[in-house]
Structures are given as structure tokens and as C-alpha cells.
Design an enzyme around this catalytic site. Structure first.
Site, PDB file in Angstrom:
ATOM      1  N   GLY A 178      88.339 -24.935 -19.454  1.00  0.00           N
ATOM      2  CA  GLY A 178      87.635 -26.181 -19.139  1.00  0.00           C
ATOM      3  C   GLY A 178      86.158 -26.167 -19.495  1.00  0.00           C
ATOM      4  O   GLY A 178      85.629 -27.151 -20.016  1.00  0.00           O
ATOM      5  N   LYS A 230      95.043 -20.854 -26.873  1.00  0.00           N
ATOM      6  CA  LYS A 230      93.817 -21.646 -26.765  1.00  0.00           C
ATOM      7  C   LYS A 230      92.859 -21.364 -27.921  1.00  0.00           C
ATOM      8  O   LYS A 230      92.233 -22.285 -28.448  1.00  0.00           O
ATOM      9  CB  LYS A 230      93.126 -21.395 -25.420  1.00  0.00           C
ATOM     10  CG  LYS A 230      93.805 -22.127 -24.283  1.00  0.00           C
ATOM     11  CD  LYS A 230      93.063 -22.006 -22.968  1.00  0.00           C
ATOM     12  CE  LYS A 230      93.792 -22.827 -21.910  1.00  0.00           C
ATOM     13  NZ  LYS A 230      93.283 -22.588 -20.544  1.00  0.00           N
ATOM     14  N   CYS A 288      96.379 -22.877  -6.389  1.00  0.00           N
ATOM     15  CA  CYS A 288      95.353 -21.842  -6.488  1.00  0.00           C
ATOM     16  C   CYS A 288      93.979 -22.468  -6.633  1.00  0.00           C
ATOM     17  O   CYS A 288      93.014 -22.023  -6.040  1.00  0.00           O
ATOM     18  CB  CYS A 288      95.601 -20.951  -7.698  1.00  0.00           C
ATOM     19  SG  CYS A 288      96.955 -19.811  -7.483  1.00  0.00           S
TER      20      CYS A 288
END
Ligand code: ZN
Lengths: 165, 419
Positions: free
Chosen positions: B80, B124, B246
Site C-alpha cells: 500500500g 507484486k 489482522c
């Protein structure tokens, strides 16, 4: 929680602050890890609460084994695996149950268990005295106790008949 | 079908998907590649992607913007915060970006910026490098799909930091955009060993706080000097419902933190403004606490202690080394050859200077004073707190410790396996 505390206090503490990159001191730390684990398993057996087995590669950097939970007289068994991080013992090993990856939100990528808010502060306070046994007693034990019954109830985890039993 | 077959099929699907994306998007990539510019032009035309950046130089904010082409920045973790960080640096025309991550893009990431649903399943770093090289083909991008906390990958990480620069030299800056303590400590270990400057960044698990922290080994506290410093959100942990999850995340908080991180990285690399040591962000109250944390003379990282003594020697040899340049810089920037200043600009500018001088004085005072107690060392500014307690230094009772043993590791291994 009381059980966790009692189990924790009878696990031998470790002395040597060394991670796997510390060529000179790591063998000593590894010895202490084994000693502590042996005592912990013996304690568990004596208390009729034997719940895991663990072994490592030759270097002591990769650990694998099994843990199990009894529910309604049925034994549910799971593979455990984790690596000793470069910064160990300042940081705890991240224990994973790969076969449950993606089956519960209480996990990080790769099936690493999501630890309680109490775990990391307690670990930090006890560097370098805590080792693998403590990570199991404080991290994996309570996680299994809470999550597995729920996963069984939801039908996500099913009982597997063992061929060799 | 065995589990292994399923895994193999999954892998093949991912490879097909990647090839397909590369093929279908290749024509576009080629068009942009033709426009590859080696030198940054200041020319103000619609076709020049750097005209607005080079304007910073014309306006006197930055002395030499083109210098950005010389720099290599490592981004560890492209989730992020890290993906947005990498995109900002790419659009700014950074010379080289090195990306580390071992995660895959998931649909659960789509509440954040940067990645697209069609990239789900790709690693990613692969997905990021495909997008980034299309945005700006001038930027050299290198990717590592590895977990740096593992002993097997740590040496590779060190090597990249030492030799990953544009000309095979060391990299210029490391930005930590990871989401866990283990990876931050790993970056800290590496940067202490190499004496490499880095920024730590983070967003709280409840998504409403974040921070950045600039770490210069030996000069500031390293990540192991004190427990991690976080913004106090004033939310009672007991009332915080964490059942079944979480962590939470918001694209807004992550965007703000990435913006603060890259802004300070640019200030550091291009030498303008002042770089924040620690800057927190509390989204609930829009509060930005800040402070400087001195290195801990009792730090548990030996390389940190070594860097501390090297820094002390440097200060002794050149007492004014860290500070004079800064003051002069501000003063020259402030002076205006025409003597004209906008009325509203004046007070802010002079305030900044006096604040800066004030903070520099404080730093000097702190360096001359040895830290007397742990309590004094651990005193924090308002709005900040430590995430964990410090390690307990009291020695445990002998009876609670593992006993001395004549057995070697192999004996013990066997003993455990026979239980
Ligand atoms: Zn330190």
C-alpha cells in the site's frame, strides 16, 4: 490463559544472544534452543498435554514438524514450519501452518499465524531469554486453542482418517 | 490430481497471464520507449514530461533537479505505501529503482492505490515494474521477489545495497515500506552494517495513524536503539474489535504516508528544505507530532555502536559539520536579490529559520550531554509512544535458565526426535 502462564514459567530461559549469522555463537544458541524444547516437550507429556513435535535442518535455520488439537476425541493434525529470521532473537520466528493458508483471516501470507497484541511486547521484553519454545507456548498454542475449534465448527477444517492408525 | 499438480497448473497459469499482459500491452510500451530521454529538458512544451519538475530549479527551490537521474533508491515492500512511493519516484524521474517484495497481488489489496484487479496473482514486484516502466521508461527498474528476513536472502540484500547503484556503487537511499517488525529490523541490521541512510515508514494496523522516520546510522537512533516509536491514537486497545482480522487499511492514510516519505526522500537527495527525523500522522485529529531521537549508547546492535563512535569522531574533527551548511543554505535561500518578498511569505520563512536554529542548538546540546538514565533516553514528545517495552535487563534466576551440558547439537537433536 492460566495454563499458558504455567507452561511458560516452566520452560527454561536461554542465555546466548545470537542469530544464525553469528558464526561463533549460533551453535551455542542452537544447543540452548534444543535443551529448552526437550524440557518443554517433557513438561507437556508429564501434564498430559503433548501437542507438537519439531525438528530442524542441520544449520538450525529451518524448522518443521507437526502440532495437533483434540476435539470430540478426534485428533486434528497440522504441519508447522518456520524460518529463523536474520534478526533472531531480537525478533521472534514467524510460525506458519501452510495448509490453513487462505482458510482464516487470522493469518498473514503463507499461512503465518496472526499473533495477539500481547505477544510482541512480551517477546521484546524478554530478548534474548525467550526462544522457540516460548514462541510456541505464547504464540501457536493460544492461536490453535482459539482458531481450530472455530474452523472445525465452520466446516473449514475436516477430520482426516489416518491410513496408518 | 495431486496437490503438486495443482500447484504446477497454478504456476503455469500465472506465467501465461504475465505473457499475455506483456504481449497485449507491448505496442504501447514500444511507443513510449521511442520517447526515451536521457537528459532532462527544462523546455516548457506539452511533450516534455519533466518541464514542471525542472521548473523547481527555475524557481530556485531546488539547485539541480537533474541530479535525480544519478540516484538509486531501494524500496523494500511494494504494498500500500511502497507501490505509491515507487510510482512517485518514477514520475519524478529517479535514476534507478530497486524493488523488494515476496508477496503477490490479491483482490483484497484493491482498497489501496496502484495495483489493478487484472494483476491479481502476479508477484507484486513484477506487476509494479510493468506499470512503472510504462509510466516512465527512463527509470531503470530492478526487482527481487525475495523475503529479506531469511538468512538465505539476506546476503543478496546486502550485496544489492552495496553494488546496486547506477554505476555499480552503493545505493543512495533505502525506503522501508514493509508491514512488519521483522523486516524493519532486517533493514536496520543491513543499514547499520553498511552505514547507509534509510527511511522507515509505517501505517498502524487500525489504519488511522502513520509515521516516517529518517535514520542516519550513528547520528540518529537506529531502529533497534529504542522500541518502535508510533503515534498514540488514543483508542483503547480493549475497545478495538480485532475479531477475525489482522489489520485494516485505508488508501488515504497510506497515500499520506507515502507522500511524506517521498517528499523527505527528495529533500534529502536533492538538498532542499529540512528533512524530518521522525514525523507522525494521526488521521483522527490531523495531528503531526515530530521529534529527533538520539542514538542509544546501550544499543543492542554492535554495528550501531560502531557507527555512533565514528559519528562522534567526525563531529570532533569537524564540530560544525552537520549544522553550518544547513543554516547557510536556509539563509541564502531566504535572501532575495531584488529585496522583494510577498508579505505573507515573510513571517513563515523567518519562523522556519529560527525554529531550525533552535532545533540545531538542541541537537548540539544533546550531543554534549551524555544520557544519564533510560527514563531520560526514553522520554518522548506529546502524541508519541513506544509500541513495545524495552528488553528487561535484570538477570533471571540461575534455576530458570538452561543448564550447561556436555552434549553437542547433534546429540540434542536426536534426543528431541526420540521423545
Ligand atoms: Zn542503535
Amino acid at each position: 490463559m492460566e495454563n499458558t502462564k504455567k507452561a511458560l514459567s516452566s520452560i527454561p530461559l536461554l542465555k546466548t544472544k545470537a542469530g544464525p549469522r553469528d558464526v561463533d555463537l549460533w551453535p551455542q544458541r542452537l544447543k540452548e534452543e534444543y535443551q529448552s524444547l526437550i524440557q518443554y516437550v517433557q513438561n507437556n507429556k508429564a501434564a498430559d498435554n503433548d501437542w507438537f513435535r519439531l525438528e530442524s535442518n542441520k544449520e538450525g535455520t529451518k524448522w518443521f514438524g507437526k502440532c495437533w488439537v483434540f476435539q470430540n476425541q478426534l485428533k486434528y493434525e497440522f504441519d508447522i514450519e518456520f524460518d529463523i529470521p536474520v534478526t533472531f532473537p531480537a525478533t521472534a520466528p514467524e510460525i506458519a501452518l501452510p495448509e490453513l493458508d487462505g482458510k482464516t483471516a487470522k493469518m498473514y501470507r503463507g499461512g503465518k499465524i496472526c499473533l495477539s497484541d500481547h505477544f510482541k511486547p512480551l517477546w521484546a521484553r524478554n530478548v534474548p531469554k525467550f526462544g522457540i519454545s516460548h514462541a510456541l507456548a505464547l504464540g501457536l498454542g493460544p492461536w490453535l486453542a482459539v482458531e481450530i475449534p472455530e474452523l472445525i465448527q465452520k466446516g473449514v477444517v475436516k477430520y482426516k482418517e489416518k491410513e496408518d492408525n | 490430481m495431486s496437490l503438486e499438480d495443482v500447484e504446477n497448473i497454478k504456476k503455469r497459469i500465472e506465467n501465461f497471464k504475465k505473457t499475455l499482459m506483456e504481449l497485449t500491452e507491448a505496442p504501447g510500451a514500444q511507443v513510449t520507449a521511442e520517447h526515451k530521454i536521457r537528459e532532462m529538458s527544462a523546455e516548457v512544451v506539452d511533450s516534455n514530461p519533466y518541464s514542471r519538475l525542472m521548473a523547481l530549479q527555475r524557481m530556485g527551490i531546488v539547485k539541480n533537479y537533474e541530479d535525480i537521474r544519478k540516484y538509486t533508491v531501494v524500496v523494500v515492500g511494494v504494498g500500500g505505501v511502497g507501490s505509491v512511493t515507487a510510482e512517485m519516484l518514477t514520475r519524478c524521474g529517479i535514476g534507478k529503482l530497486v524493488l523488494f517484495d515476496y508477496d503477490k497481488v490479491e483482490l483484497a489489496n484493491m482498497n489501496r492505490l496502484f495495483y489493478q484487479p487484472s494483476q491479481a496473482g502476479l508477484s507484486k514486484v513484477t506487476a509494479a515494474s510493468m506499470t512503472l516502466s510504462k509510466i516512465n521508461p527512463d527509470v531503470k527498474i530492478e526487482t527481487y521477489n525475495t523475503n529479506i528476513t531469511l538468512t538465505t536472502h539476506f546476503e543478496e540484500f546486502l550485496t544489492v545495497l552495496k553494488t546496486g547503484g547506477i554505476n555499480g556503487d552503493r545505493v543512495d537511499l533505502v525506503l522501508s515500506c514493509v508491514d512488519n517488525y521483522e523486516a524493519r529490523m532486517t533493514i536496520n541490521t543491513a543499514c547499520n552494517e553498511l552505514g547507509l541512510n534509510w527511511f522507515e515508514s509505517g501505517v498502524s494496523e487500525n489504519a488511522v495513524c502513520g509515521h516516517i522516520q529518517y535514520i542516519v546510522p550513528g547520528e540518529s537512533a537506529c531502529f533497534a536503539c529504542a522500541p518502535p516509536l508510533v503515534v498514540a491514537s488514543d483508542i483503547d486497545e480493549k475497545t478495538l474489535k480485532k475479531d477475525g482480522v489482522c489489520a485494516a487499511s485505508l488508501p488515504t492514510t497510506m497515500g499520506v504516508v507515502a507522500g511524506l516519505l517521498v517528499q523527505n526522500a527528495l529533500k534529502k537527495l536533492l538538498g532542499f528544505g529540512t528533512v524530518s527525523w521522525y514525523l507522525g500522522y494521526n488521521a483522527l485529529t490531523d495531528f503531526f507530532p515530530s521529534m529527533m531521537i538520539k542514538p542509544n549508547p546501550n544499543c543492542s546492535d554492535n554495528f550501531c555502536l560502531k557507527q555512533q563512535s565514528e559519528f562522534k569522531n567526525m563531529v570532533k574533527e569537524e564540530p560544525e559539520f552537520t549544522n553550518v551548511d544547513l543554516i547557510e543554505d536556509i539563509v541564502t535561500h531566504e535572501s532575495n536579490e531584488w529585496g522583494i518578498t510577498l508579505a505573507e511569505d515573510q513571517p513563515t520563512a523567518s519562523n522556519n529559520t529560527s525554529e531550525l536554529v533552535e532545533s540545531i542548538k538542541t541537537v548540539n546540546v544533546n550531543q554534549n550531554n551524555s544520557i544519564k538514565s533510560d527514563e531520560e533516553y526514553l522520554s518522548l514528545n506529546d502524541g508519541l509512544e513506544f509500541a513495545y517495552p524495552s528488553a528487561d535487563q535484570t538477570a533471571p534466576n540461575e534455576e530458570n535458565l538452561v543448564k550447561e551440558t556436555e552434549l553437542n547439537v547433534d546429540d540434542l537433536r536426536e534426543q528431541l526426535s526420540l521423545l
